[in-house]
Design a protein around this motif. Structure first.
Motif, PDB file in Angstrom:
ATOM      1  N   ASP A 326       0.836  -1.211   0.000  1.00 53.81           N
ATOM      2  CA  ASP A 326       0.000   0.000   0.000  1.00 53.81           C
ATOM      3  C   ASP A 326       0.864   1.253   0.000  1.00 53.81           C
ATOM      4  O   ASP A 326       0.567   2.227  -0.707  1.00 53.81           O
ATOM      5  CB  ASP A 326      -0.919   0.005   1.218  1.00 53.81           C
ATOM      6  N   GLU A 327       1.942   1.240   0.792  1.00 56.05           N
ATOM      7  CA  GLU A 327       2.848   2.385   0.813  1.00 56.05           C
ATOM      8  C   GLU A 327       3.487   2.594  -0.565  1.00 56.05           C
ATOM      9  O   GLU A 327       3.545   3.722  -1.077  1.00 56.05           O
ATOM     10  CB  GLU A 327       3.960   2.174   1.841  1.00 56.05           C
ATOM     11  N   THR A 384       8.981  10.456   7.696  1.00 56.54           N
ATOM     12  CA  THR A 384       8.521  10.271   6.319  1.00 56.54           C
ATOM     13  C   THR A 384       8.610  11.529   5.476  1.00 56.54           C
ATOM     14  O   THR A 384       8.306  11.486   4.278  1.00 56.54           O
ATOM     15  CB  THR A 384       7.065   9.757   6.293  1.00 56.54           C
ATOM     16  N   ALA A 390       1.986   9.424   4.765  1.00 54.28           N
ATOM     17  CA  ALA A 390       1.815   9.721   6.191  1.00 54.28           C
ATOM     18  C   ALA A 390       0.587   9.021   6.763  1.00 54.28           C
ATOM     19  O   ALA A 390       0.570   8.615   7.938  1.00 54.28           O
ATOM     20  CB  ALA A 390       1.712  11.229   6.398  1.00 54.28           C
ATOM     21  N   HIS A 391      -0.447   8.849   5.942  1.00 61.09           N
ATOM     22  CA  HIS A 391      -1.671   8.199   6.406  1.00 61.09           C
ATOM     23  C   HIS A 391      -1.506   6.687   6.518  1.00 61.09           C
ATOM     24  O   HIS A 391      -2.311   6.019   7.176  1.00 61.09           O
ATOM     25  CB  HIS A 391      -2.818   8.515   5.454  1.00 61.09           C
ATOM     26  N   LEU A 392      -0.466   6.151   5.887  1.00 57.73           N
ATOM     27  CA  LEU A 392      -0.242   4.706   5.889  1.00 57.73           C
ATOM     28  C   LEU A 392       0.889   4.290   6.816  1.00 57.73           C
ATOM     29  O   LEU A 392       0.883   3.178   7.345  1.00 57.73           O
ATOM     30  CB  LEU A 392       0.088   4.224   4.469  1.00 57.73           C
ATOM     31  N   PRO A 394       2.626   6.165   9.714  1.00 63.37           N
ATOM     32  CA  PRO A 394       2.957   7.245  10.642  1.00 63.37           C
ATOM     33  C   PRO A 394       4.355   7.034  11.209  1.00 63.37           C
ATOM     34  O   PRO A 394       4.723   5.931  11.602  1.00 63.37           O
ATOM     35  CB  PRO A 394       1.882   7.097  11.743  1.00 63.37           C
TER      36      PRO A 394
END
Length: 432
Positions: A326-327, A384, A390-392, A394
């Protein structure tokens, strides 16, 4: 892999790897290069004759990599050895004679270099009848030079065009992204995946249809397995009109100083490649920690890797992971959204910090990201920066990275395998 274009004529490297991929063989390859043509030829013959499925390598010298061809010329005239094969300084006839009777459909050769401005290298390898090489506008720019990313992108665009023109001669050329090996270590897997896929898309946009995508073994076998499987999944989605395979690199950082530790690390890299359905492995040798390896040491590493591969089975993908895929996909999508021209998108991505390699001092790198090794041995983001994740992911709180902590992180894999070798159990780190 699916394709939306008519089948192209074959190339030696392309056809060999495609056949290996269909059979499920792991192809192993050294990083071997000598300036003396007789020794280089002997190294290629030893690689071909190893008890393994192999391809050959011409790894170039450091003068040629940085474009100092005059220095390489002087070394040859003075009989001074170089740390690789100076393909630009040797004449075309010299290289053709050196590989004659060794290279062919059953044993193709790839040129490995390290240049952000590879034009003359591509000219030389094409003239010598070689149809495969590697690198990329990011992966051979940031770690190895201060060349502006914009300049490297333009040079690689031109180089891709030269290589793609081999199809006019009835040859399908092959180009490998080095993007999964950024700085060798301490770069979290999601960024490695993103850069190698983006370079693959750049190559494809500029006419290359036969590709390989790379990933370097890191600090955790479990995390590496998740990462390589994610790389396969993302590539299948984003490169449907290319023929591609994944190449795994044995660990690129500080290498174990014991022979048992070093070969145990190579064997685990082979197991990683097989378990994830990867097609090729770049090996390192037991001498990596101290000097340039001999031909015999390269052969041993190839055979150790092949032996480990033969007794390893494909692993079923895990039902859950840590979100590496996902990242990576978030980074790739954010970069591709910047511009339809992928080269321009790469330049903009570094300017905006969407691509930012930890601990990389290149002037075009923002330098706002940091990574750390967690208690379970995973490489994780500690900062990051402006990466679009950032949402994935932290950023985790971590102690300030002092020089002693950085050295400890850089030595993490080396120490694990050397300590295991000391107690006589170097395989304790492999997955079960």
């Amino acid at each position: 892999m699916p394709t939306s274009e008519p089948a192209a004529p074959g190339g030696a490297f392309h056809d060999f790897l495609e056949a290996a991929r269909r059979r499920g063989d792991l192809v192993v390859q050294p990083r071997m290069g000598f300036s003396d043509t007789a020794r280089m030829r002997a190294g290629l013959i030893a690689t071909r004759n190893a008890d393994a499925v192999t391809v050959g390598t011409l790894t170039l010298d450091s003068f040629t990599r940085v474009g100092d061809f005059a220095a390489a010329d002087r070394a040859l005239r003075q009989g001074r050895p170089l740390n690789g094969y100076p393909i630009v300084s040797h004449s075309t006839s010299t290289t053709r004679t050196m590989v004659e009777g060794v290279s062919g459909p059953g044993f193709p050769i790839q040129v490995r270099h390290g240049s952000p401005l590879p034009g003359r290298i591509f000219d030389a390898l094409i003239d010598a009848g070689i149809d495969a090489t590697e690198g990329g506008p990011i992966s051979y720019c940031l770690p190895y030079s201060r060349t502006p990313v914009q300049k490297s992108v333009e040079a690689w665009k031109e180089a891709c065009g030269k290589l793609a023109s081999l199809r006019d001669r009835g040859v399908e050329p092959h180009l490998e992204s080095f993007g999964g090996c950024m700085l060798g270590q301490l770069c979290p897997p999601s960024l490695l995946i993103a850069i190698t896929v983006l370079e693959g898309l750049f190559f494809r946009q500029h006419g290359i249809r036969s590709l390989s995508l790379s990933y370097a073994q890191q600090t955790s076998a479990e995390q590496d397995e998740e990462a390589v499987l994610a790389l396969h999944e993302i590539a299948a989605d984003l490169l449907p009109n290319a023929s591609w395979h994944v190449v795994v690199y044995a660990y690129m950082g500080l290498y174990p100083s014991t022979e048992s530790g070093a070969l145990g690390l190579v064997a685990d890299a082979a197991r990683l490649a097989v378990r994830t359905g990867s097609t090729r492995l770049i090996v390192k040798t037991a001498a990596e920690a101290s000097r340039i390896p001999t031909i015999a040491e390269n052969t041993t590493a190839l055979e150790v890797a092949a032996a480990a591969a033969r007794v390893t089975g494909r692993r079923r993908p895990p039902s859950a992971g840590t979100g590496i895929g996902d990242e990576a996909r978030a980074i790739i999508d954010a970069v591709l959204d910047l511009n339809d021209d992928i080269g321009k998108a790469l330049v903009q991505a570094f300017a905006q910090g969407y691509l930012d390699v930890p601990y990389c001092l290149h002037p075009d790198n923002a330098g706002r990201t940091r990574s750390a090794i967690s208690d379970r041995g995973h490489l994780e983001w500690s900062r990051t920066g402006s990466l679009p994740i950032a949402h994935l992911a932290p950023a985790r709180r971590s102690a300030q990275l002092t020089s002693s902590r950085l050295l400890q992180a850089l030595s993490y894999v080396k120490n694990r395998y050397d300590e295991a070798a000391t107690v006589g159990s170097p395989r304790q780190f492999e997955l079960t």
